[in-house]
Design an enzyme around this catalytic site. Structure first.
Site, PDB file in Angstrom:
ATOM      1  N   CYS A   1      -4.887  -0.636  -6.994  1.00 19.57           N
ATOM      2  CA  CYS A   1      -3.791   0.251  -7.422  1.00 19.57           C
ATOM      3  C   CYS A   1      -3.095  -0.303  -8.658  1.00 19.57           C
ATOM      4  CB  CYS A   1      -2.765   0.454  -6.304  1.00 19.57           C
ATOM      5  SG  CYS A   1      -3.458   1.268  -4.881  1.00 19.57           S
TER       6      CYS A   1
ATOM      7  N   HIS B   1       1.811  -2.173 -10.675  1.00 16.14           N
ATOM      8  CA  HIS B   1       1.148  -1.420  -9.603  1.00 16.14           C
ATOM      9  C   HIS B   1       1.419   0.062  -9.857  1.00 16.14           C
ATOM     10  CE1 HIS B   1       0.692   0.144  -5.468  1.00 16.14           C
ATOM     11  NE2 HIS B   1       0.027  -0.945  -5.182  1.00 16.14           N
TER      12      HIS B   1
ATOM     13  N   GLN C   1       5.327  -8.375  -4.144  1.00 17.67           N
ATOM     14  CA  GLN C   1       4.442  -9.541  -4.022  1.00 17.67           C
ATOM     15  C   GLN C   1       5.179 -10.858  -4.221  1.00 17.67           C
ATOM     16  OE1 GLN C   1       1.375  -9.395  -3.034  1.00 17.67           O
ATOM     17  NE2 GLN C   1       0.883  -7.233  -3.291  1.00 17.67           N
TER      18      GLN C   1
ATOM     19  N   ASP D   1      10.207  -5.056  -9.061  1.00 18.03           N
ATOM     20  CA  ASP D   1       9.291  -4.776  -7.954  1.00 18.03           C
ATOM     21  C   ASP D   1       8.921  -6.126  -7.354  1.00 18.03           C
ATOM     22  OD1 ASP D   1       7.084  -4.466  -6.357  1.00 18.03           O
ATOM     23  OD2 ASP D   1       5.975  -3.199  -7.750  1.00 18.03           O
TER      24      ASP D   1
ATOM     25  N   LYS E   1       4.365  -6.627   3.788  1.00 15.27           N
ATOM     26  CA  LYS E   1       3.802  -7.721   2.988  1.00 15.27           C
ATOM     27  C   LYS E   1       4.497  -9.042   3.297  1.00 15.27           C
ATOM     28  CE  LYS E   1       2.347  -4.702  -0.747  1.00 15.27           C
ATOM     29  NZ  LYS E   1       0.920  -4.493  -0.569  1.00 15.27           N
TER      30      LYS E   1
HETATM   31  N1  PMP Z   1       4.157  -2.985  -5.979  1.00 14.35           N
HETATM   32  C1  PMP Z   1       3.333  -4.011  -5.800  1.00 14.35           C
HETATM   33  C2  PMP Z   1       3.361  -5.146  -6.775  1.00 14.35           C
HETATM   34  C3  PMP Z   1       2.449  -4.008  -4.715  1.00 14.35           C
HETATM   35  O1  PMP Z   1       1.625  -5.029  -4.531  1.00 14.35           O
HETATM   36  C4  PMP Z   1       2.460  -2.925  -3.810  1.00 14.35           C
HETATM   37  C5  PMP Z   1       1.505  -2.864  -2.643  1.00 14.35           C
HETATM   38  N2  PMP Z   1       0.201  -3.252  -2.923  1.00 14.35           N
HETATM   39  C6  PMP Z   1       3.354  -1.883  -4.040  1.00 14.35           C
HETATM   40  C7  PMP Z   1       4.184  -1.943  -5.132  1.00 14.35           C
HETATM   41  C8  PMP Z   1       3.431  -0.712  -3.126  1.00 14.35           C
HETATM   42  O2  PMP Z   1       3.882  -1.155  -1.883  1.00 14.35           O
HETATM   43  P1  PMP Z   1       3.846  -0.176  -0.609  1.00 14.35           P
HETATM   44  O3  PMP Z   1       2.454   0.350  -0.549  1.00 14.35           O
HETATM   45  O4  PMP Z   1       4.171  -1.093   0.524  1.00 14.35           O
HETATM   46  O5  PMP Z   1       4.862   0.862  -0.831  1.00 14.35           O
END
Ligand code: PMP
Length: 486
Positions: free
Chosen positions: A448, A207, A287, A284, A310
């Site tokens: 993203c 991401h 997910q 990270d 999430k």
């Molecule tokens: N890493 C991953 C794998 C994500 O899916 C996301 C959110 N889509 C993020 C980082 C960023 O998370 P946040 O927007 O809650 O900071």
């Protein structure tokens, strides 16, 4: 304050019975075993490449851990009988008021869980209770409400630690979410380690939140990023990943589950390989924490980050787990109240973690709400949740792949409930809009995660993503719309 040094800087693999760099280089080109202290170390079948064995072990362990037991909540049972653990789906869905909402006069079908999940009334009510009965700043002020809010705030930290298997609640730092967590680790721990020519290892699956912060500190210090490749299913090629490590490597960061594809990476092996080179790794888990049982101690993760929103909790709150030695070595990244032991105009003494990284008033109510969300998920049970979601994924994969013109992206064997697809002859936006008109919320775009989509030759996909409150009937509704466009 002294700049942090790498806790692994003086690490000599041989002192720990681990292979040295030459030996590791030889596994990659030859036929020796995974590090013998790896929890996954297995006798190597003669003539089979060790990294292939590691990949197979990773695959088997995911299958064993999550999917091979007798299925719970099978998709062929009638709705009234369908269960996730001991709870009926009907009963679970009643906990989520927004699932009764109507869009375009149709019941909302929420298949955008990878972007954010919905909140059960247990979380919503906990926030109301906090503001009605406990609201106060924490750690300061000797009065009853300060004690109530401090107790609830710290109890939530304890719940987070227990939920992810952290040894101590003091290892958990509150942040706004995964993005802020990655930035914190990049700025506080990794940046001071970097010199020109040093390297940070990422993967193609990341991401943007796990790319941009590393790119920023690399540009500021003259370090470079090295990117581990994936195979045609979107799974990390462990051999390619291992090959990227060298004396120049200072840190590794990778996603546990790809938000764009749902692919589960072999995190334990990836961490073990980093450790063989004396390199710390960040996971990270944005997910993965909501969908798979996670234990940071078993993973041996050095840092792990996730977001509350999430995992059925509030927005604006998340957590970073870090091993104590790393928190001790890291420098604070923001200065202010709460994080200090003593301040004069000449110098400041900092408190120990987690306070050292929590300058100013935190997001007290939402941290407490996150604690309530973790209680809620724990009561259902992540093992049950992951099995049910896996059933949904299998059903959705089969249903969508039968539609003419649908191309599913990232069909790795280990996945959470995320599907990514394009439809021949229709733009991603068009599919998203038609679904929206039918009351079905999915994400249509780059998620993203542009590098991984571009790896597959795409700029965008349609991405339905599931949670344990979703129904096979909702997947049928999605398929009906896609079929009508095909
Ligand atoms: N890493 C991953 C794998 C994500 O899916 C996301 C959110 N889509 C993020 C980082 C960023 O998370 P946040 O927007 O809650 O900071």
């Amino acid at each position: 304050m002294n700049p942090p040094s790498s806790v692994y800087a003086d690490f000599n693999p041989e002192d720990y019975g681990l292979p040295n760099e030459q030996e590791i280089a030889s596994w990659i080109s030859g036929y020796t075993a995974l590090p013998s202290n790896s929890p996954r170390a297995q006798p190597i079948t003669e003539g089979v490449h060790p990294v292939i064995v590691a990949e197979q072990n990773a695959r088997d362990s995911h299958t064993r851990a999550y999917f091979s037991d007798e299925k719970i909540g099978r998709i062929d049972t009638p709705l009234a009988l369908r269960r996730v653990g001991s709870r009926s789906l009907k009963n679970i869905r009643e906990d989520f008021p927004i699932l009764a909402e109507r869009i375009e006069n149709k019941p909302v079908i929420w298949l955008d869980n990878a972007a954010t999940t919905q909140r059960p009334k247990q979380v919503i009510e906990r926030l109301v209770q906090y503001y009605e009965h406990e609201n106060s700043n924490v750690h300061r002020g000797a009065h009853a409400l300060a004690a109530r809010s401090t107790d609830a705030y710290e109890a939530a930290r304890e719940k987070i630690a227990r939920f992810i298997g952290a040894p101590d609640k003091e290892d958990i730092v509150y942040v706004r979410g995964t993005t802020e967590g990655v930035n914190l680790v990049a700025q506080s721990y990794v940046k001071p380690l970097l010199n020109p020519g040093d390297e940070i290892i990422l993967t193609q699956l990341e991401h943007h939140a796990n790319i941009v912060p590393w790119q920023q500190i690399a540009q500021e210090t003259g370090a470079t990023l090295r990117i581990a490749a994936v195979d045609e299913t979107g799974q990390i090629l462990l051999s390619e990943y291992a090959r990227l490590f060298s004396k120049k490597t200072r840190f590794a960061a990778f996603t546990h589950v790809s938000n764009a594809l749902g692919v589960i990476t072999p995190a334990e092996e990836m961490i073990a390989i980093a450790h063989c080179f004396g390199v710390a790794a960040l996971v990270d888990a944005a997910q993965s924490v909501p969908h798979l049982p996670i234990n940071v101690t078993a993973l041996d993760a050095d840092f792990l980050v996730f977001s509350g929103h999430k995992i059925f909790g509030p927005t604006g709150i998340g957590a970073v787990y870090g091993k104590k030695t790393f928190w001790e070595a890291a420098r604070p990244w923001q200065g202010g109240g709460n994080m200090i032991a003593d301040v004069t105009f000449e110098r400041t003494q900092y408190r120990a973690a987690p306070a050292k990284f929590e300058a100013g008033t935190g997001n007290i109510a939402d941290a407490i709400g996150l604690g309530a969300a973790l209680d809620y998920v724990s009561a259902i049970g992540l093992a049950h949740i992951s099995r049910y979601e896996h059933d949904l994924l299998e059903y959705a994969t089969k249903t969508l792949s039968e539609i003419k013109g649908v191309r599913l992206i990232g069909r790795a064997a280990q996945k959470t409930g995320v599907l990514s697809f394009v439809l021949e002859g229709r733009s991603v936006e068009e599919v998203g809009q038609h679904l929206s008109k039918a009351g079905i919320a999915v994400r249509a775009g780059h998620h993203c995660a542009q590098p991984i989509l571009r790896h597959f030759g795409l700029e965008a996909t349609v991405r339905p993503s599931f949670a344990f409150y979703n129904l096979p009937e909702e997947i049928d509704a999605l398929a009906r719309v896609v079929r009508s466009l095909a």
